[in-house]
Design an enzyme around this catalytic site. Structure first.
Site, PDB file in Angstrom:
ATOM      1  N   ARG A  26      37.414  -2.924  81.608  1.00 19.29           N
ATOM      2  CA  ARG A  26      37.742  -2.814  80.206  1.00 19.29           C
ATOM      3  C   ARG A  26      39.287  -3.170  80.264  1.00 19.29           C
ATOM      4  NH1 ARG A  26      41.660  -0.649  77.470  1.00 19.29           N
ATOM      5  NH2 ARG A  26      41.619   1.236  78.616  1.00 19.29           N
ATOM      6  N   ASP A  27      40.289  -2.211  80.798  1.00 24.27           N
ATOM      7  CA  ASP A  27      41.574  -2.302  80.575  1.00 24.27           C
ATOM      8  C   ASP A  27      42.109  -3.612  81.326  1.00 24.27           C
ATOM      9  OD1 ASP A  27      44.486  -2.181  80.709  1.00 24.27           O
ATOM     10  OD2 ASP A  27      44.342  -0.096  81.790  1.00 24.27           O
ATOM     11  N   HIS A 220      47.319   7.562  84.507  1.00 19.43           N
ATOM     12  CA  HIS A 220      47.000   6.065  84.516  1.00 19.43           C
ATOM     13  C   HIS A 220      48.324   5.636  84.780  1.00 19.43           C
ATOM     14  CE1 HIS A 220      44.738   2.799  82.482  1.00 19.43           C
ATOM     15  NE2 HIS A 220      45.924   2.282  82.609  1.00 19.43           N
ATOM     16  N   HIS A 222      51.022   2.441  86.449  1.00 24.46           N
ATOM     17  CA  HIS A 222      50.990   1.094  86.722  1.00 24.46           C
ATOM     18  C   HIS A 222      51.955   0.771  87.487  1.00 24.46           C
ATOM     19  CE1 HIS A 222      49.382  -0.833  82.429  1.00 24.46           C
ATOM     20  NE2 HIS A 222      48.577   0.133  83.091  1.00 24.46           N
ATOM     21  N   CYS A 253      49.398  -5.034  80.696  1.00 27.28           N
ATOM     22  CA  CYS A 253      49.479  -4.867  79.084  1.00 27.28           C
ATOM     23  C   CYS A 253      50.000  -5.790  78.366  1.00 27.28           C
ATOM     24  CB  CYS A 253      50.355  -3.403  78.838  1.00 27.28           C
ATOM     25  SG  CYS A 253      50.644  -3.074  77.228  1.00 27.28           S
ATOM     26  N   ASN A 262      47.877  -2.613  86.415  1.00 27.11           N
ATOM     27  CA  ASN A 262      47.372  -1.375  86.778  1.00 27.11           C
ATOM     28  C   ASN A 262      47.324  -1.001  88.345  1.00 27.11           C
ATOM     29  OD1 ASN A 262      46.233  -0.461  84.148  1.00 27.11           O
ATOM     30  ND2 ASN A 262      44.878  -2.129  84.380  1.00 27.11           N
TER      31      ASN A 262
HETATM   32 MG    MG Z   1      46.370   0.219  82.230  1.00 28.97          MG
END
Ligand code: MG
Length: 313
Positions: A26-27, A220, A222, A253, A262
């Site tokens: 997803r991300d 979460h 990065h 992002c 990520n």
């Molecule tokens: Mg992310």
């Protein structure tokens, strides 16, 4: 010579087990330029589950024209029906319409996404922070009434590309508001990767002091400034046991050009294996999956661990 696994040297001060919340499908894919065919996504998610990941965020029910990379949610989700109850497949849901679409397909876990800063709330949702919370309120309420698990993403918890450093009390306010709406867990996002370990521990402590327990918190990170694993370690020391990561380091992002991506799940698993922390993930299988997907995306994985383990003389 490249070794397939680190030597495990456990520490009694760290949690014995960590649940990895895999966000690559997803991300990750949402922020890749290439649009991946639905069948490839389905195979990717099956391979992630085969590698031992038990929480695999699958897709997003935002408006298809907003995120063309994930516009096939209706086609994809039914292809995952054979995975069984031991693999949780959360999906992103922005509003009541998204919740309807997700529940029509049988989704049992959803995630809403808020921002700790006004600038990102405006850029990502075209709303103020409080307007977005008001939009999520009926979604979370209905989901909970249907016993659907709700994760709240909180972006820009450490720094914001327009506003700079984000005051901790501001993050705590929105985090508490999400918990008050009824979220089961929060994922604290370092969306542009500027966090450092002391900052992480201070935010976690302040959240605890304001009544948000550690067991409701995930992190979460990065890796933009190379801090993702150091920040993860700081969170583990605090007792956090839910860590988000993206297979092969997929994604970044779109609203923060500097965000190079990520935390790679392989990099995370290498560290956790070395710390003797159980994840259930088979690093070799996971790496093979990221190499396989990288071939389909036409670019190599940015993960150091994937590169090291797949390096051929
Ligand atoms: Mg992310």
């Amino acid at each position: 010579m490249i070794h397939g696994l680190p030597m495990a040297v456990p520490s009694e001060e760290l949690p014995p087990q960590v649940r990895i919340h895999e966000v690559g499908a997803r991300d990750g894919l949402q922020n890749e330029k290439a649009v991946v065919p639905t069948q490839v996504k389905a195979e990717f998610i099956h391979r992630l589950a085969d590698a031992g990941l038990t929480t695999v965020e699958a897709t997003s029910f935002v408006r298809p024209d907003w995120v063309p990379q994930l516009a096939d949610a209706e086609e994809l989700f039914p292809l995952l029906g054979d995975l069984g109850p031991e693999v949780a497949l959360p999906v992103l849901v922005p509003n009541a319409r998204g919740l309807d679409r997700a529940t029509a397909l049988g989704a049992r876990r959803i995630a809403v996404f808020a921002s700790a800063t006004e600038s990102f709330a405006k850029a990502n949702l075209n709303r103020t922070v409080d307007e977005s919370l008001a939009m999520f309120a009926p979604v979370v309420e209905r989901a909970r009434a249907d016993k659907i698990h709700v994760r709240g993403y909180l972006s820009m918890c450490f720094g914001d590309p327009w506003e700079g450093p984000v005051p901790i009390h501001q993050v705590v306010r929105v985090a508490k508001a999400l918990m008050d709406l009824g979220c089961d867990e929060l994922s604290l996002g370092d969306t542009i990767g500027v966090a450092t370990p002391g900052h992480v521990q201070t935010l976690l402590s302040e959240l605890n002091e304001e009544g948000v327990p550690t067991n409701a918190l995930g992190v979460h990170f990065h890796d933009t400034y190379g801090q993702a694993l150091a920040n993860t370690f700081a969170a583990l020391q605090h007792g956090v046991t839910t860590v988000d990561a993206s297979a092969g380091g997929l994604g970044g992002c779109p609203y923060a050009k500097s965000a190079t991506g990520n935390l790679a799940t392989e990099d995370l698993v290498w560290m956790l294996d070395g710390l003797g922390i159980e994840t259930g993930v088979d690093l070799g299988r996971l790496t093979a999956t990221s190499v396989w997907l990288a071939e389909r995306l036409g670019r190599p994985s940015p993960s150091r661990t994937v590169r090291a383990l797949s390096h051929k003389e």
